[in-house]
Design an enzyme around this catalytic site. Structure first.
Site, mmCIF file in Angstrom:
data_model
loop_
_atom_site.group_PDB
_atom_site.id
_atom_site.type_symbol
_atom_site.label_atom_id
_atom_site.label_comp_id
_atom_site.label_asym_id
_atom_site.label_seq_id
_atom_site.Cartn_x
_atom_site.Cartn_y
_atom_site.Cartn_z
ATOM 1 N N CYS A 120 0.854 -1.183 0.000
ATOM 2 C CA CYS A 120 0.000 0.000 0.000
ATOM 3 C C CYS A 120 0.892 1.235 0.000
ATOM 4 O O CYS A 120 2.059 1.151 0.354
ATOM 5 C CB CYS A 120 -0.907 0.022 1.230
ATOM 6 S SG CYS A 120 -2.204 1.269 1.094
ATOM 7 N N CYS A 130 -3.734 6.324 0.108
ATOM 8 C CA CYS A 130 -3.231 5.040 -0.379
ATOM 9 C C CYS A 130 -2.877 5.054 -1.866
ATOM 10 O O CYS A 130 -2.783 3.992 -2.488
ATOM 11 C CB CYS A 130 -4.250 3.946 -0.077
ATOM 12 S SG CYS A 130 -4.592 3.794 1.690
ATOM 13 N N LYS A 196 -12.107 -4.753 2.326
ATOM 14 C CA LYS A 196 -11.483 -3.918 3.348
ATOM 15 C C LYS A 196 -12.390 -2.717 3.588
ATOM 16 O O LYS A 196 -12.644 -1.932 2.675
ATOM 17 C CB LYS A 196 -10.100 -3.470 2.889
ATOM 18 C CG LYS A 196 -9.441 -2.541 3.884
ATOM 19 C CD LYS A 196 -8.015 -2.235 3.506
ATOM 20 C CE LYS A 196 -7.417 -1.243 4.481
ATOM 21 N NZ LYS A 196 -6.020 -0.945 4.157
ATOM 22 N N ARG A 206 -2.651 3.364 12.615
ATOM 23 C CA ARG A 206 -2.169 4.578 11.956
ATOM 24 C C ARG A 206 -1.176 5.315 12.840
ATOM 25 O O ARG A 206 -0.312 6.033 12.337
ATOM 26 C CB ARG A 206 -3.347 5.445 11.524
ATOM 27 C CG ARG A 206 -4.118 4.746 10.390
ATOM 28 C CD ARG A 206 -5.327 5.514 9.913
ATOM 29 N NE ARG A 206 -6.100 4.708 8.967
ATOM 30 C CZ ARG A 206 -7.281 5.054 8.491
ATOM 31 N NH1 ARG A 206 -7.833 6.197 8.852
ATOM 32 N NH2 ARG A 206 -7.909 4.270 7.635
ATOM 33 N N LYS A 249 -11.413 -7.507 6.312
ATOM 34 C CA LYS A 249 -10.756 -6.669 7.314
ATOM 35 C C LYS A 249 -11.636 -5.481 7.648
ATOM 36 O O LYS A 249 -12.139 -4.830 6.730
ATOM 37 C CB LYS A 249 -9.430 -6.189 6.721
ATOM 38 C CG LYS A 249 -8.696 -5.197 7.556
ATOM 39 C CD LYS A 249 -7.470 -4.765 6.840
ATOM 40 C CE LYS A 249 -6.854 -3.642 7.626
ATOM 41 N NZ LYS A 249 -5.804 -3.002 6.914
ATOM 42 N N TYR A 314 -2.267 -9.383 15.998
ATOM 43 C CA TYR A 314 -1.201 -8.954 16.912
ATOM 44 C C TYR A 314 -1.148 -9.857 18.136
ATOM 45 O O TYR A 314 -0.193 -9.803 18.896
ATOM 46 C CB TYR A 314 -1.423 -7.485 17.321
ATOM 47 C CG TYR A 314 -1.559 -6.584 16.106
ATOM 48 C CD1 TYR A 314 -0.419 -6.169 15.412
ATOM 49 C CD2 TYR A 314 -2.807 -6.214 15.614
ATOM 50 C CE1 TYR A 314 -0.537 -5.399 14.265
ATOM 51 C CE2 TYR A 314 -2.930 -5.436 14.476
ATOM 52 C CZ TYR A 314 -1.798 -5.031 13.804
ATOM 53 O OH TYR A 314 -1.914 -4.274 12.673
HETATM 54 C C1 PBG Z 1 -2.764 0.068 4.804
HETATM 55 C C2 PBG Z 1 -3.274 -0.737 5.919
HETATM 56 C C3 PBG Z 1 -4.029 -0.347 7.048
HETATM 57 C C4 PBG Z 1 -4.117 -1.478 7.863
HETATM 58 C C5 PBG Z 1 -3.465 -2.508 7.204
HETATM 59 N N1 PBG Z 1 -2.972 -2.040 5.994
HETATM 60 C C6 PBG Z 1 -4.566 0.943 7.482
HETATM 61 C C7 PBG Z 1 -5.561 1.691 6.743
HETATM 62 O O1 PBG Z 1 -6.153 1.256 5.766
HETATM 63 O O2 PBG Z 1 -5.732 2.821 7.161
HETATM 64 C C8 PBG Z 1 -4.776 -1.535 9.205
HETATM 65 C C9 PBG Z 1 -4.324 -2.650 10.097
HETATM 66 C C10 PBG Z 1 -4.725 -2.510 11.525
HETATM 67 O O3 PBG Z 1 -5.511 -1.640 11.930
HETATM 68 O O4 PBG Z 1 -4.233 -3.328 12.306
HETATM 69 N N2 PBG Z 1 -3.676 0.638 3.958
#
Ligand code: PBG
Length: 327
Positions: A120, A130, A196, A206, A249, A314
């Site tokens: 990303c 992104c 997502k 973030r 996700k 995690y």
């Molecule tokens: C990148 C990305 C994100 C997450 C994984 N890849 C953040 C987003 O889309 O803002 C989030 C992972 C997490 O919250 O553990 N785009």
């Protein structure tokens, strides 16, 4: 026929009978552990909102990967905190950046450990979106997917085992697949973040990835949390474009989506138990309000039961330890 002839409690009366009729198991084989790589040496910056998670330089990542391997966890997912950011996110395809160096070092030290870079641009762009922006600040889809393909190639060249695009641009899976195939990487699978959602549960991530958008939000490319049919459409598109594994996700607020996808497609489904889901349980456990081991194993088993084959979490190291203890 019902009660009193049928009594459901008969099959719950001892641990061994419960073992015999148990339907779902969480196993260490299902887990993927995320790692945040930064530049420098000996760096370990803990993240306040995610107790136990840190930004780490490559040498420290190698140490933690040693624990991951020791625990039998099959894979790690890598995120980068680059040394520089610009409007075009060019540090994302810099072969001397943290992720590329981490991939090379991990593959050299632990050849069996699967190394999956998250693909990303948000960690690499100065604006935190992104992809590439037009003059109005809208992410340009088709220009962005060519950059994603370029980044994917730099990860593949470093030795990545699987590529995981998480940007939600249209056509990114096809663009990445085509670039990989044309450059001798036809055997590298794609694990696509297919469904997502534009979620508030990414907040702590973030902080650690330093990827908060500087203006606006991600609703112009990530999915509306209210939608479910659209998740099937996204998965269908990704599968058509060559995704090998599809992902949902976040995980816990979207268990219904995991189940629908599992029922509809005969494919491995991954679920990302994201930063905010982790932070909730950690915070409650630290306050003594919840029994951490119990609720984490219950939550992860729930994700399994919903239909996930793979869980990115995690909690992976703790869960692996607890599962080992229970054997
Ligand atoms: C990148 C990305 C994100 C997450 C994984 N890849 C953040 C987003 O889309 O803002 C989030 C992972 C997490 O919250 O553990 N785009």
């Amino acid at each position: 026929m019902g009660f009193p002839v049928v009594r459901a409690r008969r099959l719950r009366s001892s641990e061994n009978i419960r073992r015999l009729v148990r339907e779902n198991y969480l196993r260490v084989d299902d887990l993927v552990y995320p790692l945040f790589v930064t530049n420098g040496e000996g760096v370990r910056n803990p993240v306040e909102s995610m107790p136990g998670v840190s930004q780490q330089s490559v040498d420290m990542v190698l140490k933690e990967a040693g624990e991951v391997v020791e625990l039998g966890i099959p894979a790690v997912l890598l995120f980068g905190i680059p040394a520089y950011k610009d409007e075009k996110g060019s540090s994302a395809y810099d072969e001397n950046e943290a992720v590329q160096r981490a991939i090379r070092a991990l593959k050299e030290k632990y050849p069996e450990l699967l190394v999956i870079p998250d693909l990303c641009m948000c960690e690499y762009t100065s604006h935190g979106h992104c992809g590439l922006l037009d003059e109005k600040g809208v992410v340009m889809n088709d220009e962005t997917i060519s950059v994603l393909a370029k980044i994917a190639l730099s990860y593949a060249a470093a030795g990545a085992d699987i590529i995981a695009p998480s940007d939600m641009m249209d056509g990114r899976v096809a663009a990445v697949r085509e670039a990989l195939d044309a450059n001798g990487f036809a055997d590298i699978p794609i694990m696509s973040y297919s469904a997502k959602y534009a979620s508030g549960f990414y907040g702590p991530f973030r902080d650690v990835a330093e990827s908060t958008p500087q203006f606006g939000d991600r609703r112009g490319y990530q999915m509306d949390p209210a939608n479910s049919d659209e998740a099937l459409k996204e998965v269908w598109l990704d599968v058509e474009e060559g995704a090998d594994i599809v992902m949902v996700k976040p995980a816990l607020p979207y268990l219904d989506i995991i189940r629908r996808i599992k029922d509809e497609f005969n494919l491995p489904v991954a679920a990302y138990n994201v930063s905010g889901e982790y932070a909730m349980l950690k915070a409650a456990a630290q306050n003594g309000w919840l029994d951490e081991k119990r609720v984490v194993l219950e939550a992860l088993t729930g994700i399994k039961r919903a239909g996930a084959d793979i869980i990115i979490t995690y909690h992976a190291k703790d869960a692996a330890r607890w599962l080992k203890e229970e054997q």
